[in-house]
Design a protein around this motif. Structure first.
Motif, PDB file in Angstrom:
ATOM      1  N   UNK A 134       0.833  -1.188   0.000  1.00  0.00           N
ATOM      2  CA  UNK A 134       0.000   0.000   0.000  1.00  0.00           C
ATOM      3  C   UNK A 134       0.873   1.246   0.000  1.00  0.00           C
ATOM      4  N   UNK A 135       0.315   2.339  -0.442  1.00  0.00           N
ATOM      5  CA  UNK A 135       0.991   3.635  -0.427  1.00  0.00           C
ATOM      6  C   UNK A 135       0.465   4.407   0.763  1.00  0.00           C
ATOM      7  N   UNK A 139       6.253   7.643   6.567  1.00  0.00           N
ATOM      8  CA  UNK A 139       6.773   6.417   7.150  1.00  0.00           C
ATOM      9  C   UNK A 139       7.188   6.690   8.588  1.00  0.00           C
ATOM     10  N   UNK A 140       7.136   5.681   9.430  1.00  0.00           N
ATOM     11  CA  UNK A 140       7.583   5.827  10.817  1.00  0.00           C
ATOM     12  C   UNK A 140       9.051   6.227  10.851  1.00  0.00           C
ATOM     13  N   UNK A 141       9.424   7.066  11.811  1.00  0.00           N
ATOM     14  CA  UNK A 141      10.808   7.487  11.997  1.00  0.00           C
ATOM     15  C   UNK A 141      11.600   6.371  12.680  1.00  0.00           C
ATOM     16  N   UNK A 142      12.897   6.254  12.317  1.00  0.00           N
ATOM     17  CA  UNK A 142      13.812   5.323  12.975  1.00  0.00           C
ATOM     18  C   UNK A 142      15.125   6.051  13.236  1.00  0.00           C
ATOM     19  N   UNK A 143      15.974   5.536  14.134  1.00  0.00           N
ATOM     20  CA  UNK A 143      17.273   6.179  14.352  1.00  0.00           C
ATOM     21  C   UNK A 143      18.133   6.237  13.081  1.00  0.00           C
TER      22      UNK A 143
END
Length: 155
Positions: A134-135, A139-143
């Motif tokens: 899916x679009x 996006x979730x943040x990551x280090x």
């Protein structure tokens, strides 16, 4: 965990060539062998340096739904002779019923002889998860974020 994988010996294959088999009790991969056509069984198939061939196994396969067969190189052939799989790991899907061929490439400096019945690769049966794609807007943040090749400090 154990699953049943059905093999069909193809017409004109040599029934004396064993089915894939695990070399030890702890092996993850089962060795699969060359099952050459009648006209090449005595002399074998030669792979020139940097040459590629499809080596027949004389088998077709029925893999249970939800699994795949991966074909991987044999480490001894890679180290000793420079024999690799250019598409490693190769995947055979559960709905494929045609002949199994193993694509080998000779990265070594000398011609390599594939002999009839020789162990040419190993197969691994692995579970498959099919994703839904899916679009999204973000996006979730990551280090790590957008850090690409080499961004973790490994060289």
């Amino acid at each position: 965990m154990s699953v049943i994988v059905n093999f069909l010996r193809l017409p004109d294959s040599d029934p004396a060539v064993p089915l894939p088999e695990y070399a030890t009790a702890g092996a993850a991969g089962a060795d699969i062998r060359a099952n050459l056509p009648r006209e090449t069984r005595i002399d074998g198939m030669t792979i020139a340096p940097m040459g590629r061939v499809v080596v027949p196994t004389g088998l077709a396969v029925e893999i249970p739904h939800g699994f795949e067969m991966q074909i991987r190189a044999r480490s001894g052939l890679a180290l000793r002779d420079g024999i690799a799989l250019p598409n490693a790991p190769a995947t055979i899907d559960s709905d494929y019923r045609g002949p199994i061929g193993v694509i080998l490439i000779n990265l070594g400096a000398e011609p390599f002889l594939v002999e009839h019945g020789a162990r040419i690769a190993q197969i691994i049966i692995a579970p498959v998860v099919q994703a839904r794609f899916q679009v999204v807007g973000t996006l979730d943040e990551t280090p790590r974020g957008t850090g690409g090749y080499g961004s973790t400090g490994l060289k």
